[in-house]
Design an enzyme around this catalytic site. Structure first.
Site, PDB file in Angstrom:
ATOM      1  N   ALA A 225       0.972  -1.414  -0.055  1.00 24.42           N
ATOM      2  CA  ALA A 225      -0.083   0.128  -0.042  1.00 24.42           C
ATOM      3  C   ALA A 225       0.751   0.986   0.267  1.00 24.42           C
ATOM      4  CB  ALA A 225      -0.910   0.111   1.264  1.00 24.42           C
ATOM      5  N   HIS A 226       0.261   2.538  -0.649  1.00 23.06           N
ATOM      6  CA  HIS A 226       1.121   3.612  -0.420  1.00 23.06           C
ATOM      7  C   HIS A 226       1.112   4.217   0.983  1.00 23.06           C
ATOM      8  CE1 HIS A 226       2.382   7.865  -1.536  1.00 23.06           C
ATOM      9  NE2 HIS A 226       2.532   7.200  -2.622  1.00 23.06           N
ATOM     10  N   ALA A 227       2.291   4.660   1.569  1.00 28.89           N
ATOM     11  CA  ALA A 227       2.300   5.306   2.798  1.00 28.89           C
ATOM     12  C   ALA A 227       1.542   6.439   2.977  1.00 28.89           C
ATOM     13  CB  ALA A 227       4.019   5.294   3.112  1.00 28.89           C
ATOM     14  N   ALA A 228       1.436   7.225   1.877  1.00 31.84           N
ATOM     15  CA  ALA A 228       0.949   8.625   2.191  1.00 31.84           C
ATOM     16  C   ALA A 228      -0.509   8.741   1.321  1.00 31.84           C
ATOM     17  CB  ALA A 228       1.867   9.634   1.687  1.00 31.84           C
ATOM     18  N   TYR A 232      -4.780   3.079  -1.931  1.00 30.65           N
ATOM     19  CA  TYR A 232      -3.809   2.932  -2.810  1.00 30.65           C
ATOM     20  C   TYR A 232      -3.077   2.047  -2.259  1.00 30.65           C
ATOM     21  CZ  TYR A 232      -0.427   4.773  -6.275  1.00 30.65           C
ATOM     22  OH  TYR A 232       0.457   4.690  -7.460  1.00 30.65           O
TER      23      TYR A 232
END
Length: 384
Positions: A225-228, A232
């Site tokens: 997953a996207h950290a920010a 996502y």
């Protein structure tokens, strides 16, 4: 005429970073003469035997080059290199720290003899500073650049699955060489370039670096997953398949809630009304998406996402990449020769319309030594 046709690159190179840079130049038509140790040659030749007995790294990085086998500590062989440098437009090296200078191949010495030469050195950490002479391999530079610290799961950091430090340095060497050649066309002067793997990768870590410097803490490791940004990443469907999706802005979030999840009211939910809040409440958001996808197959989820113009992808392995329908539809595959027969190879990503990249064979160690000696007016069987 190919873009770099007529230019000669002499490369005392090994492993990944410098060969990656020079292969890009060879693809564009430059003549790349790769200097290898007699016998084993570039040690990347021994990394594996996956390509019908040849190294996957070496096949990837060294098509379209000429290989000359020279012992640079032998006066006779060194004189051959000196003759090659007289004809060279570009010299590239990624020897161990200090080795080029000890061999008289440093930028100061060569540029004094050849003012129009573009001299490019690739190293782990660059000249000057406390770790100048420290050995640097891709994983170790990933560690020093903070990449490993932001990659993996919350419990386990991980390296990137490709040699990203080497590739970053190679790409900046490539673009730097092109820049230097362009400037030489205007000024007539060569250039000295030094590319550090650490600095190249530090540029690529720009978002986590700014996030940490000004946000007070680095972005957390978040697996796939996207950290920010949220949502996502991967989400499970009712048939067990995973679908990866990304929502990049508030307009897409509103459409995602209404047309994919079937819950338009979620767009204004106080937990999810901004991206930062969605990241903070990632677990709650994941539960909402999971509930919506639980009754749908992977294909049905993709159909909804495509209909709503929400970006998505299926998880392919690299074998499946070799059969990707988009690459086939765009005719991106060619064949290159090698000692084990023809091999598949992808065209470089940036190609000029009307100019077919070189896509020449992968050389054996010293395959072109005799031909190059003859070109220089030398005889392999005689002293000079």
């Amino acid at each position: 005429m190919r873009p770099l046709e007529g230019l000669t690159v002499v490369a005392v190179e090994q492993a990944v970073a410098a060969p990656f840079a020079t292969r890009q130049l060879a693809d564009l038509g430059a003549r790349v003469v790769k200097v290898e140790r007699p016998g084993p040659g570039d040690f990347a030749r021994q990394y594996d035997e996956a390509v019908r007995g040849m190294s996957s790294h070496f096949v990837w990085l060294n098509r379209s080059k000429e290989s000359v086998a020279l012992d640079l500590k032998d006066a006779r062989d060194r004189s051959v290199l000196d003759r090659l440098l007289e004809r060279a437009d570009v010299f590239v090296q990624n020897l161990a720290p200090g080795a080029a200078e000890r061999l008289g191949l440093g930028a100061t010495a060569l540029r004094e003899q050849h003012p129009r030469l573009v001299h490019c050195s690739i190293s782990g950490y660059g000249t000057g500073g406390p770790v100048t002479r420290k050995k640097a391999y891709d994983l170790l530079v990933q560690c020093e650049a903070g990449v490993v610290s932001v990659t993996g799961t919350p419990d386990d950091p991980a390296k990137v699955g490709i040699p990203v430090a080497d590739i970053a340095a190679g790409m900046y060497a490539y673009s730097g060489i092109l820049t230097a050649l362009f400037r030489r066309e205007r000024t007539g002067e060569g250039a000295t370039l030094e590319v550090s793997m650490l600095e190249a990768l530090a540029e690529w870590v720009g978002f986590p670096l700014y996030y940490a410097l000004y946000g007070g803490s680095p972005p957390p490791r978040s697996g796939a997953a996207h950290a920010a940004i949220a949502p996502y990443g991967p989400f499970a469907c009712g048939d067990g398949r995973q679908v990866f999706l990304g929502v990049q802005n508030e307009r897409e979030w509103t459409v995602f809630c209404a047309d994919v999840l079937g819950r338009p009211e979620l767009a204004a939910d106080e937990r999810f009304s901004t991206n930062s809040l969605r990241v903070t409440h990632r677990d709650d958001l994941g539960a909402v998406v999971a509930a919506a996808f639980a009754g749908l197959s992977g294909d049905q989820v993709v159909e909804r996402l495509d209909a709503a113009a929400i970006a998505n992808a299926r998880l392919r392995d690299v074998t499946e990449l070799g059969d990707h329908p988009q690459l086939a539809a765009r005719d991106r595959w060619r064949t290159v020769g090698s000692e084990v027969g023809d091999l598949r190879a992808l065209l470089p990503p940036a190609t000029l319309e009307g100019d077919e990249p070189v896509m020449g064979p992968v050389p054996t160690v010293g395959q072109h030594t005799d031909a190059i000696l003859a070109e220089l007016g030398l005889d392999a069987g005689e002293a000079w």
